[in-house]
Design a protein around this motif. Sequence first.
Motif, PDB file in Angstrom:
ATOM      1  N   GLY A 116       0.820  -1.327  -0.165  1.00 26.98           N
ATOM      2  CA  GLY A 116       0.028   0.111  -0.029  1.00 26.98           C
ATOM      3  C   GLY A 116       0.798   1.212   0.143  1.00 26.98           C
ATOM      4  N   GLU A 117       0.292   2.374  -0.178  1.00 26.58           N
ATOM      5  CA  GLU A 117       0.915   3.464  -0.276  1.00 26.58           C
ATOM      6  C   GLU A 117      -0.056   4.610   0.209  1.00 26.58           C
ATOM      7  N   GLU A 118       0.966   5.815   0.738  1.00 22.09           N
ATOM      8  CA  GLU A 118       0.055   6.910   1.294  1.00 22.09           C
ATOM      9  C   GLU A 118      -0.149   8.084   0.285  1.00 22.09           C
ATOM     10  N   PRO A 119      -1.086   8.193  -0.500  1.00 21.66           N
ATOM     11  CA  PRO A 119      -1.402   9.267  -1.719  1.00 21.66           C
ATOM     12  C   PRO A 119      -0.910  10.797  -0.887  1.00 21.66           C
ATOM     13  N   GLY A 120       0.139  11.407  -1.623  1.00 22.18           N
ATOM     14  CA  GLY A 120       0.095  12.776  -1.222  1.00 22.18           C
ATOM     15  C   GLY A 120      -0.375  13.830  -2.263  1.00 22.18           C
ATOM     16  N   ASP A 121       0.152  15.096  -2.088  1.00 22.39           N
ATOM     17  CA  ASP A 121      -0.637  16.206  -3.007  1.00 22.39           C
ATOM     18  C   ASP A 121      -0.013  15.703  -4.441  1.00 22.39           C
ATOM     19  N   PRO A 122      -1.116  15.536  -5.317  1.00 24.25           N
ATOM     20  CA  PRO A 122      -0.814  15.016  -6.776  1.00 24.25           C
ATOM     21  C   PRO A 122      -0.671  16.429  -7.665  1.00 24.25           C
ATOM     22  N   LEU A 123      -0.653  17.604  -6.981  1.00 23.93           N
ATOM     23  CA  LEU A 123      -0.705  18.786  -8.028  1.00 23.93           C
ATOM     24  C   LEU A 123       0.592  18.707  -8.893  1.00 23.93           C
ATOM     25  N   VAL A 124       1.792  18.634  -8.143  1.00 25.26           N
ATOM     26  CA  VAL A 124       3.053  18.882  -8.675  1.00 25.26           C
ATOM     27  C   VAL A 124       3.093  17.712  -9.611  1.00 25.26           C
ATOM     28  N   SER A 125       2.443  16.549  -9.546  1.00 24.02           N
ATOM     29  CA  SER A 125       2.659  15.570 -10.411  1.00 24.02           C
ATOM     30  C   SER A 125       2.020  15.766 -11.638  1.00 24.02           C
ATOM     31  N   TYR A 126       0.749  16.211 -11.516  1.00 23.48           N
ATOM     32  CA  TYR A 126      -0.276  16.963 -12.862  1.00 23.48           C
ATOM     33  C   TYR A 126       0.613  17.641 -13.454  1.00 23.48           C
ATOM     34  N   ILE A 127       1.450  18.712 -12.989  1.00 22.27           N
ATOM     35  CA  ILE A 127       2.140  19.614 -13.553  1.00 22.27           C
ATOM     36  C   ILE A 127       3.144  19.111 -14.573  1.00 22.27           C
ATOM     37  N   VAL A 128       3.997  18.234 -13.680  1.00 22.27           N
ATOM     38  CA  VAL A 128       5.175  17.404 -14.431  1.00 22.27           C
ATOM     39  C   VAL A 128       4.658  16.590 -15.553  1.00 22.27           C
ATOM     40  N   GLY A 198      -8.653   7.602  -2.619  1.00 16.29           N
ATOM     41  CA  GLY A 198      -7.862   7.517  -1.511  1.00 16.29           C
ATOM     42  C   GLY A 198      -6.987   6.189  -1.370  1.00 16.29           C
ATOM     43  N   SER A 199      -7.443   5.433  -2.329  1.00 14.91           N
ATOM     44  CA  SER A 199      -6.680   3.942  -2.522  1.00 14.91           C
ATOM     45  C   SER A 199      -5.449   4.098  -3.380  1.00 14.91           C
ATOM     46  N   GLY A 200      -4.265   3.327  -3.079  1.00 18.23           N
ATOM     47  CA  GLY A 200      -3.268   3.171  -3.873  1.00 18.23           C
ATOM     48  C   GLY A 200      -3.332   2.295  -4.831  1.00 18.23           C
ATOM     49  N   VAL A 201      -4.380   1.721  -4.899  1.00 16.33           N
ATOM     50  CA  VAL A 201      -4.412   0.282  -5.885  1.00 16.33           C
ATOM     51  C   VAL A 201      -4.528   0.868  -7.350  1.00 16.33           C
ATOM     52  N   PHE A 202      -4.994   1.900  -7.712  1.00 16.75           N
ATOM     53  CA  PHE A 202      -5.059   2.561  -8.991  1.00 16.75           C
ATOM     54  C   PHE A 202      -3.488   2.845  -9.330  1.00 16.75           C
ATOM     55  N   ASP A 203      -2.894   3.580  -8.415  1.00 15.19           N
ATOM     56  CA  ASP A 203      -1.438   3.561  -8.734  1.00 15.19           C
ATOM     57  C   ASP A 203      -0.661   2.560  -9.047  1.00 15.19           C
TER      58      ASP A 203
END
Length: 326
Positions: A116-128, A198-203
């Motif tokens: 599992g993983e703890e999702p963080g702020d995805p904003l930076v990832s979307y920009i990148v 809120g799940s890391g499964v998709f990732d």
Amino acid sequence: MADVPDFSDDPSGGESVATVLVAAGANLGIAVAKAVAGVISGSSAMLSEAAHSVADTVTELMLLVALKRGVRPATEDHPLGHGAERYIWALLAAVATFVGGAVFSFYDGVHTLVVGEEPGDPLVSYIVLGVAFLLEGYSLRTGVRQARGEAARLDTPFRRYLRHTPDTAVKAVVLEDTAALAGLLLAAGGLLGGQLTGSGVFDGVASLLIGSLLLWVAWVLGRSNAELLIGRALPAPMRERVRAELLAVEDIEAVLELTTLVQGPRQVLIAAKVDFRDVATAAQVEWACESAEARLRAAFPGIGRVYLDPTPGYAQRRDEGLNPWP
């Protein structure tokens, strides 16, 4: 309609070098940005994409080495030149794509699904991801433009050219950049799924899909380069044209055996057992050989070596168990 491969009179492959340099520059910057975004967001898909870009950068550096070393002239120790060396480096580049990209993506995806993983702020990832999509798109446009130009010059469909071209550097750039764009969409989908649920499964699933994509690219490129290393003949239509050009020479009566070997994107070897007219003098045979080579070079600019072996027609008939004196 012409067939691939390309035998132009540009042995340096300058356009291919430019295409690979554009791709390498884009991927190097993208790899750093993805790695930073992956750490900030905690996204395994972003880290997989970072590994993807690192693998692509290493691949393109190997392709640059291949392009430079493959055009070295023939020497006494290497009488057929170094054209095949580019396929060795390109094959190693395909292995780098598999090891550096696919294996890491599979590992990261499985780790995310199991631990599992703890999702963080995805904003930076979307920009990148958005910036990376633009840069990868530009790199892909450069590779496709070169490939389409070569396909049009050879009067062959684009897909056919890409599938059969011996210029595996351009093929690698087009395939890797196409896979990169698809990988960016998968990574974005993994981020969005994690953000909404809120799940890391998709990732984790996105990482596995990216790994599968890289595995496919590595397989296609590895198989193409292995085939050329083993030794690939000219396509059948081109072999028939070579035979026709030889038979058009005045003192040549038959082409008993024809061997062609692709040694590089702009290098081909032609060897043939030829039956000359029995009444031809030694001088006529010599001039017939010169004429044959000139015709072949005119038909295929940039052709490499031509070797003709004067062989009486009765010898072939004898070897085939037929009456040698028809």
